[in-house]
Enzyme design. Structure first.
Site, PDB file in Angstrom:
ATOM      1  N   GLN A   1      -9.479  -4.633  -6.999  1.00 55.02           N
ATOM      2  CA  GLN A   1      -8.693  -3.468  -6.572  1.00 55.02           C
ATOM      3  C   GLN A   1      -9.610  -2.361  -6.067  1.00 55.02           C
ATOM      4  O   GLN A   1      -9.379  -1.772  -5.013  1.00 55.02           O
ATOM      5  CB  GLN A   1      -7.849  -2.957  -7.737  1.00 55.02           C
ATOM      6  CG  GLN A   1      -6.637  -3.810  -8.051  1.00 55.02           C
ATOM      7  CD  GLN A   1      -5.597  -3.707  -6.958  1.00 55.02           C
ATOM      8  OE1 GLN A   1      -5.117  -2.629  -6.631  1.00 55.02           O
ATOM      9  NE2 GLN A   1      -5.263  -4.819  -6.363  1.00 55.02           N
TER      10      GLN A   1
ATOM     11  N   GLU B   1      -5.118   2.711  -6.793  1.00 60.37           N
ATOM     12  CA  GLU B   1      -5.374   3.647  -5.703  1.00 60.37           C
ATOM     13  C   GLU B   1      -6.709   4.363  -5.835  1.00 60.37           C
ATOM     14  O   GLU B   1      -7.211   4.953  -4.881  1.00 60.37           O
ATOM     15  CB  GLU B   1      -4.240   4.688  -5.638  1.00 60.37           C
ATOM     16  CG  GLU B   1      -2.926   4.086  -5.166  1.00 60.37           C
ATOM     17  CD  GLU B   1      -1.724   4.916  -5.594  1.00 60.37           C
ATOM     18  OE1 GLU B   1      -1.376   4.896  -6.786  1.00 60.37           O
ATOM     19  OE2 GLU B   1      -1.155   5.600  -4.743  1.00 60.37           O
TER      20      GLU B   1
ATOM     21  N   PHE C   1       0.827  -1.212   0.000  1.00 61.69           N
ATOM     22  CA  PHE C   1       0.000   0.000   0.000  1.00 61.69           C
ATOM     23  C   PHE C   1       0.859   1.258   0.000  1.00 61.69           C
ATOM     24  O   PHE C   1       0.462   2.284   0.530  1.00 61.69           O
ATOM     25  CB  PHE C   1      -0.993  -0.024   1.174  1.00 61.69           C
ATOM     26  CG  PHE C   1      -1.782  -1.305   1.221  1.00 61.69           C
ATOM     27  CD1 PHE C   1      -2.742  -1.556   0.253  1.00 61.69           C
ATOM     28  CD2 PHE C   1      -1.528  -2.260   2.185  1.00 61.69           C
ATOM     29  CE1 PHE C   1      -3.442  -2.754   0.250  1.00 61.69           C
ATOM     30  CE2 PHE C   1      -2.225  -3.469   2.183  1.00 61.69           C
ATOM     31  CZ  PHE C   1      -3.185  -3.712   1.217  1.00 61.69           C
TER      32      PHE C   1
ATOM     33  N   VAL D   1      -5.784   2.166 -11.687  1.00 62.03           N
ATOM     34  CA  VAL D   1      -6.782   1.376 -10.970  1.00 62.03           C
ATOM     35  C   VAL D   1      -6.497   1.299  -9.463  1.00 62.03           C
ATOM     36  O   VAL D   1      -7.358   1.550  -8.629  1.00 62.03           O
ATOM     37  CB  VAL D   1      -6.867  -0.055 -11.563  1.00 62.03           C
ATOM     38  CG1 VAL D   1      -7.597  -1.003 -10.630  1.00 62.03           C
ATOM     39  CG2 VAL D   1      -7.559  -0.028 -12.921  1.00 62.03           C
TER      40      VAL D   1
ATOM     41  N   GLY E   1      -0.014  -8.235  -5.083  1.00 63.64           N
ATOM     42  CA  GLY E   1      -1.364  -8.697  -4.778  1.00 63.64           C
ATOM     43  C   GLY E   1      -2.360  -8.120  -5.758  1.00 63.64           C
ATOM     44  O   GLY E   1      -3.573  -8.268  -5.615  1.00 63.64           O
TER      45      GLY E   1
ATOM     46  N   ARG F   1      -9.703   1.245 -20.240  1.00 61.74           N
ATOM     47  CA  ARG F   1      -9.886  -0.178 -20.539  1.00 61.74           C
ATOM     48  C   ARG F   1      -9.410  -1.015 -19.358  1.00 61.74           C
ATOM     49  O   ARG F   1      -8.361  -0.734 -18.774  1.00 61.74           O
ATOM     50  CB  ARG F   1      -9.060  -0.498 -21.770  1.00 61.74           C
ATOM     51  CG  ARG F   1      -9.060  -1.954 -22.160  1.00 61.74           C
ATOM     52  CD  ARG F   1      -8.076  -2.144 -23.301  1.00 61.74           C
ATOM     53  NE  ARG F   1      -8.043  -3.517 -23.760  1.00 61.74           N
ATOM     54  CZ  ARG F   1      -7.089  -3.987 -24.568  1.00 61.74           C
ATOM     55  NH1 ARG F   1      -6.132  -3.179 -24.990  1.00 61.74           N
ATOM     56  NH2 ARG F   1      -7.110  -5.240 -24.952  1.00 61.74           N
TER      57      ARG F   1
ATOM     58  N   ASN G   1      -8.176  -6.828 -16.925  1.00 62.73           N
ATOM     59  CA  ASN G   1      -8.873  -7.978 -16.350  1.00 62.73           C
ATOM     60  C   ASN G   1      -9.932  -7.414 -15.399  1.00 62.73           C
ATOM     61  O   ASN G   1      -9.610  -7.017 -14.276  1.00 62.73           O
ATOM     62  CB  ASN G   1      -7.878  -8.885 -15.614  1.00 62.73           C
ATOM     63  CG  ASN G   1      -8.559 -10.095 -15.006  1.00 62.73           C
ATOM     64  OD1 ASN G   1      -9.719 -10.048 -14.601  1.00 62.73           O
ATOM     65  ND2 ASN G   1      -7.823 -11.189 -14.922  1.00 62.73           N
ATOM     66  N   PRO G   2     -11.189  -7.358 -15.839  1.00 57.84           N
ATOM     67  CA  PRO G   2     -12.229  -6.707 -15.031  1.00 57.84           C
ATOM     68  C   PRO G   2     -12.345  -7.293 -13.630  1.00 57.84           C
ATOM     69  O   PRO G   2     -12.585  -6.568 -12.676  1.00 57.84           O
ATOM     70  CB  PRO G   2     -13.507  -6.948 -15.836  1.00 57.84           C
ATOM     71  CG  PRO G   2     -13.053  -7.193 -17.230  1.00 57.84           C
ATOM     72  CD  PRO G   2     -11.700  -7.835 -17.130  1.00 57.84           C
TER      73      PRO G   2
ATOM     74  N   LYS H   1      -6.262   2.967 -17.742  1.00 60.43           N
ATOM     75  CA  LYS H   1      -5.847   4.069 -16.867  1.00 60.43           C
ATOM     76  C   LYS H   1      -5.587   3.482 -15.466  1.00 60.43           C
ATOM     77  O   LYS H   1      -5.572   2.281 -15.277  1.00 60.43           O
ATOM     78  CB  LYS H   1      -6.918   5.161 -16.843  1.00 60.43           C
ATOM     79  CG  LYS H   1      -7.169   5.764 -18.233  1.00 60.43           C
ATOM     80  CD  LYS H   1      -7.933   7.095 -18.176  1.00 60.43           C
ATOM     81  CE  LYS H   1      -9.394   6.933 -17.877  1.00 60.43           C
ATOM     82  NZ  LYS H   1     -10.136   8.217 -17.900  1.00 60.43           N
TER      83      LYS H   1
HETATM   84  N1  MCN Z   1      -5.835  -3.335 -13.818  1.00 66.43           N
HETATM   85  C1  MCN Z   1      -6.691  -3.610 -14.879  1.00 66.43           C
HETATM   86  N2  MCN Z   1      -6.849  -2.705 -15.883  1.00 66.43           N
HETATM   87  C2  MCN Z   1      -6.185  -1.529 -15.872  1.00 66.43           C
HETATM   88  C3  MCN Z   1      -5.287  -1.231 -14.823  1.00 66.43           C
HETATM   89  C4  MCN Z   1      -5.132  -2.172 -13.801  1.00 66.43           C
HETATM   90  O1  MCN Z   1      -7.300  -4.679 -14.904  1.00 66.43           O
HETATM   91  N3  MCN Z   1      -6.370  -0.651 -16.842  1.00 66.43           N
HETATM   92  C5  MCN Z   1      -5.715  -4.273 -12.671  1.00 66.43           C
HETATM   93  C6  MCN Z   1      -4.611  -5.306 -12.853  1.00 66.43           C
HETATM   94  O2  MCN Z   1      -4.969  -6.505 -12.209  1.00 66.43           O
HETATM   95  C7  MCN Z   1      -3.438  -4.655 -12.130  1.00 66.43           C
HETATM   96  C8  MCN Z   1      -4.119  -3.931 -10.981  1.00 66.43           C
HETATM   97  O3  MCN Z   1      -5.396  -3.534 -11.504  1.00 66.43           O
HETATM   98  O4  MCN Z   1      -2.511  -5.608 -11.665  1.00 66.43           O
HETATM   99  C9  MCN Z   1      -3.375  -2.691 -10.441  1.00 66.43           C
HETATM  100  O5  MCN Z   1      -2.881  -1.930 -11.495  1.00 66.43           O
HETATM  101  P1  MCN Z   1      -2.324  -0.438 -11.344  1.00 66.43           P
HETATM  102  O6  MCN Z   1      -3.427   0.492 -11.094  1.00 66.43           O
HETATM  103  O7  MCN Z   1      -1.430  -0.175 -12.503  1.00 66.43           O
HETATM  104  O8  MCN Z   1      -1.443  -0.451 -10.000  1.00 66.43           O
HETATM  105  P2  MCN Z   1       0.045  -1.033  -9.806  1.00 66.43           P
HETATM  106  O9  MCN Z   1       0.196  -2.307 -10.517  1.00 66.43           O
HETATM  107  O10 MCN Z   1       1.030   0.054 -10.049  1.00 66.43           O
HETATM  108  O11 MCN Z   1       0.002  -1.397  -8.246  1.00 66.43           O
HETATM  109  C10 MCN Z   1       0.258  -0.435  -7.267  1.00 66.43           C
HETATM  110  C11 MCN Z   1      -1.022   0.113  -6.643  1.00 66.43           C
HETATM  111  C12 MCN Z   1      -0.677   1.033  -5.542  1.00 66.43           C
HETATM  112  S1  MCN Z   1       0.228   2.379  -5.962  1.00 66.43           S
HETATM  113  C13 MCN Z   1      -1.043   0.771  -4.239  1.00 66.43           C
HETATM  114  S2  MCN Z   1      -0.683   1.894  -3.026  1.00 66.43           S
HETATM  115  C14 MCN Z   1      -1.763  -0.437  -3.934  1.00 66.43           C
HETATM  116  C15 MCN Z   1      -2.505  -0.980  -5.082  1.00 66.43           C
HETATM  117  O12 MCN Z   1      -1.831  -0.994  -6.219  1.00 66.43           O
HETATM  118  N4  MCN Z   1      -1.313  -1.317  -3.029  1.00 66.43           N
HETATM  119  C16 MCN Z   1      -1.855  -2.584  -2.984  1.00 66.43           C
HETATM  120  N5  MCN Z   1      -3.263  -2.067  -4.853  1.00 66.43           N
HETATM  121  C17 MCN Z   1      -2.879  -2.963  -3.902  1.00 66.43           C
HETATM  122  N6  MCN Z   1      -3.446  -4.190  -3.831  1.00 66.43           N
HETATM  123  C18 MCN Z   1      -2.966  -5.085  -2.943  1.00 66.43           C
HETATM  124  N7  MCN Z   1      -3.535  -6.317  -2.897  1.00 66.43           N
HETATM  125  N8  MCN Z   1      -1.962  -4.789  -2.077  1.00 66.43           N
HETATM  126  C19 MCN Z   1      -1.397  -3.562  -2.077  1.00 66.43           C
HETATM  127  O13 MCN Z   1      -0.396  -3.294  -1.258  1.00 66.43           O
HETATM  128 MO1  MOS Z   2       1.016   3.489  -3.991  1.00 67.22          MO
HETATM  129  S1  MOS Z   2       0.818   4.613  -2.276  1.00 67.22           S
HETATM  130  O1  MOS Z   2       1.544   4.841  -4.993  1.00 67.22           O
HETATM  131  O2  MOS Z   2       2.491   2.674  -3.645  1.00 67.22           O
END
Ligand code: MCN
Ligand code: MOS
Length: 765
Positions: free
Chosen positions: A665, A732, A248, A730, A475, A655, A658-659, A728
């Site tokens: 998330q 946070e 997180f 997801v 995760g 888009r 993976n919904p 875009k």
């Molecule tokens: N995804 C999707 N379609 C998109 C974007 C994302 O389906 N257009 C889905 C995917 O499964 C992707 C996930 O959402 O793996 C998260 O994507 P993204 O928004 O790009 O985030 P990051 O992979 O960069 O992950 C970091 C983000 C952050 S910054 C924090 S804080 C956070 C979060 O993810 N901490 C988490 N979610 C968390 N979830 C878990 N289980 N644990 C954390 O510590």
């Molecule tokens: Mo997330 S707080 O940008 O790791």
């Protein structure tokens, strides 16, 4: 307890490949459920010894004496390190200065104590129990100096962050002329990340090379920090984090206890395991800082905003910087002709606060979205209607078109699913027996950040495909969506594609922070898969033994893991056969999303520093995700207890790769938002800066019993201005706006306006 979680997004279920857009289950799910996913400190390492940290009990001053004689004599003890031991650790560049460390603080380099709970000694023993017993026997004397515990202390000196000044028009004058204005102070307390997997690591120093198993959102950043700490070449460090049990934000930058493990392993010539206790994590690194925002909104009687004035601060460490930019959402959510905002840092004696899900956007939306609710009542307008009247058709701060903004769609889908049109305007009118019922809503947003990265794909002779990236899966679903990406291009079911992540030996990747990784790595894997596809076709056309030999390139297609000709559907060649006829053991390709003129230095910087993160306003568009949150609460008339009874979130994240995972998330982040709204609060002893509730028993987070029926709705559409594959942010997004929606619902239930998180029952009475 939640009975239903409604999900509205069908995905492409018919897709046999389980490619992008399919609701594929998590690729790592089974390993985790079965206990087969090995977390950092689970790694079996021979000759391991165990380290325990000792933390300070004062907030400011110096250590005058450490009595560690007894500890040194205790059974199994290998070493006790203090600031007098000469265990050298160099400072590393922090995020605030474009580096990758969460703090500039490095432990045991001086007798100085800057906060209560700072690491001041390290005990290493053969067993964990021996190390714990010895650590408990250490006695420390201090010379205490006056500390600044609370940002309200007259000694605290706020510093304005000039880079965050935002001005347009003349906001103060416009307030004078507007027909209605509201003003309030909105605060948030210290909050802590508390991932279930504790912060712990194994450092193994052998022959001048260091291997670190470290739970991490970014092994590349961790490696660069470790090499700076230890003063060794970056090529001598390998950081591994194939699985991370949540972070997180707190595992985005490697934290100082890991420096102790590395230094102790070097000194002892043995692998060292060091795990902070849950209590120690509250001061071993920081969570969200206290924030304070004064916000004035002014509007004309038609409901059109005329001015926003926003002054805010966040606390930070006295000798370190964490920025929680409280104006990040305020300046872009609504169309407003006059705007003024300033943000300051207030240094206090604390561990440096750190990233926690949506740093900046989270408190920013808390203040703005409660204030909008207040303004709606002042104008006698429906809160949703007020937002629609002030809808920003373009980014008012950057003066740029949105890459996409389906916030109207989010409002209407969320309102419809919630039944918002049935809401009586007057507060205090809904009730069920002794329960007062209230409905509230809020908006949220999160920027789309972009950092280039690389990926690799290997095809082996048995036909197996392996996607490689050093990026993390904390995760979130990175393993799953990268396989889905390659599946689309190579026409191989994603279940048959393996993915390797979280190891600095793998291709460069930026931090899984700022909700950027999914967009960045799918793009890199997509390009790599296209490259592999081209190479496969070239081989097939050019190998004399191939049934496709000499065919035209345009005639070749990939289907069911085979190369085929459109003109002769019968002529096919499997990937395995292709490698055989081409006389190759494996085929390995690598591609990246760097600009074509990127130097080696640029590439390294993207993997090792935070300097290459491209802001959401690059490329002529302003790219953000958007949300609308609708909440129903029940407030007990006698006890003031607040229950969230249902919550509907409608999201535009472009888009969805993976919904199912994107929804998870959003849901997880909304759960965290409920905890933030009602429960989470670090309690600090004003005398000595100690965190009084440094345990999961005393620092309350939302648990299953706190969570109501939840509903998530996807209103996004592919946005190819925001990212290469149309997604875009997801991860946070889902937490942004939740606390405001809950506070607004509490007002609607009771007429009581709470501007100070968390909304605990004593504030209701
Ligand atoms: N995804 C999707 N379609 C998109 C974007 C994302 O389906 N257009 C889905 C995917 O499964 C992707 C996930 O959402 O793996 C998260 O994507 P993204 O928004 O790009 O985030 P990051 O992979 O960069 O992950 C970091 C983000 C952050 S910054 C924090 S804080 C956070 C979060 O993810 N901490 C988490 N979610 C968390 N979830 C878990 N289980 N644990 C954390 O510590
Ligand atoms: Mo997330 S707080 O940008 O790791």
């Amino acid at each position: 307890m939640s009975e239903t979680i409604k999900r509205h997004n069908p995905g492409s279920a018919a897709d046999a490949l389980q490619g992008l857009g399919a609701r594929r289950d998590r690729a790592d799910g089974r390993l985790k459920i079965q206990g087969l996913a090995r977390y950092a400190v689970d790694h079996p390492v021979d000759n391991l010894c165990h380290a325990v940290v000792v933390q300070s009990s004062i907030a400011e001053g110096e250590i005058s004496h450490i009595d560690s004689e007894k500890a040194r004599q205790m059974p199994g003890v290998l070493a006790v390190y203090t600031h007098e031991s000469g265990l050298t650790i160099h400072p590393a560049a922090t995020f605030a200065s474009g580096g990758a460390a969460a703090q500039s603080f490095v432990p045991l380099q001086s007798p100085r104590v800057r906060w209560n709970g700072q690491h001041v000694a390290l005990v290493v023993a053969e067993t964990l129990e021996q190390a714990k017993a010895a650590a408990a026997s250490i006695h420390i004397d201090y010379v205490t100096q006056p500390a600044i515990i609370h940002p309200d202390d007259p000694l605290a000196q706020p510093k304005t962050v000039e880079d965050l000044n935002v001005d347009w028009g003349d906001a103060r004058q416009a307030i004078q002329q507007a027909s209605v204005s509201i003003s309030g102070i909105y605060t948030t307390p210290r909050e802590y990340n508390l991932p279930i997997e504790l912060h712990g690591c194994i450092a193994d120093w052998r022959d001048g090379e260091l291997t670190l198993w470290e739970p991490s959102q970014w092994v590349g950043g961790a490696r660069s920090v470790v090499s700076q700490w230890m003063g060794i070449d970056i090529d001598k460090v390998r950081v591994l984090s194939p699985f991370t049990g949540g972070g997180f934000g707190s595992k985005g930058g490697i934290q100082p206890h890991s420096a102790l493990a590395c230094a102790a392993s070097r000194a002892l010539g043995r692998p060292v395991k060091l795990v902070l206790t849950r209590g120690q994590t509250f001061t071993g690194f920081g969570g969200r800082p206290r924030t304070h925002q004064q916000l004035t909104l002014a509007a004309n009687s038609d409901g059109k905003l005329q001015a926003i004035v926003h002054e805010s601060w966040n606390e930070t460490a006295r000798e370190d910087t964490h920025l929680e930019p409280c104006n990040s959402v305020t300046a872009l959510m609504y169309a407003v002709p006059n705007f003024y905002s300033r943000h300051s840092l207030v240094p206090v004696n604390t561990v440096n606060p750190g990233w926690m899900r949506a740093p900046g956007e989270n408190p920013s939306s808390w203040a703005l979205e409660v204030a909008m609710d207040e303004l709606a009542y002042a104008l006698k307008l429906d809160p949703l209607e007020l937002r629609l009247r002030n809808y920003a058709e373009e980014d008012p701060q950057a003066n740029l078109p949105w890459s996409s903004r389906r916030l109207r769609e989010a409002y209407s889908a969320g309102a419809q699913a919630f039944g918002w049109s049935q809401r009586p305007p007057e507060p205090g009118t809904l009730r069920e027996g002794r329960q007062r019922i209230g409905w509230g809503m809020a908006s949220g947003s999160y920027p789309v950040r972009r950092t280039p990265g690389e990926a690799g794909i290997t095809l082996r002779q048995d036909g197996s495909l392996e996607v490689r990236s050093s990026g993390a899966d904390i995760g979130t679903g990175t393993y799953t969506i990268l396989a889905q990406t390659a599946a689309d291009v190579l026409s191989v079911p994603s279940e048959q594609i393996s993915v390797l992540l979280g190891d600095t030996n793998l291709p460069r990747a930026p931090v899984a922070g700022g909700s950027q990784l999914a967009n960045l790595l799918t793009a890199a894997v997509y390009k790599t898969a296209l490259k592999l596809r081209e190479e496969l076709i070239t081989l097939a056309l050019g190998s004399a033994e191939s049934p496709l030999f000499g065919a035209r390139r345009e005639d070749v297609m990939l289907a069911e893991g085979q190369l085929r000709l459109f003109s002769q559907p019968g002529s096919s060649l499997s990937f395995t056969e292709l490698l055989r006829v081409a006389g190759k053991e494996t085929l390995e390709v690598q591609a990246d999303t760097f600009p074509s003129d990127a130097t080696q230095e640029d590439r390294d910087a993207a993997d090792r520093t935070s300097s290459k993160m491209i802001p959401p306003t690059s490329g002529g568009f302003s790219a953000h995700s958007w949300s609308a949150i609708f909440v129903e609460v029940a407030v007990d008339e006698d006890f003031g207890t607040i229950r969230v009874r249902r919550i509907v979130g409608a999201f535009d994240s472009g888009r969805l790769y993976n919904p199912k995972l994107a929804e998870s998330q959003w849901i997880g982040a909304m759960v965290m938002g409920i905890g933030q709204a009602l429960l989470e609060e670090g309690l600090i002893d004003d005398d000595n800066g100690r965190v009084l509730n440094a345990s999961l028993a005393d620092y309350l987070v939302a648990v299953n019993a706190d969570i109501p029926d939840m509903e998530v709705i996807n209103v996004g559409e592919p946005d190819y201005q925001a990212s290469a594959l149309g997604g875009k942010a997801v991860g946070e997004l889902g937490i942004v706006g939740v606390a405001a929606a809950i506070s607004n619902a509490v007002f609607h239930a009771t007429g009581k306006r709470i501007r100070d998180l968390p909304i605990t029952l004593e504030k209701m009475l």
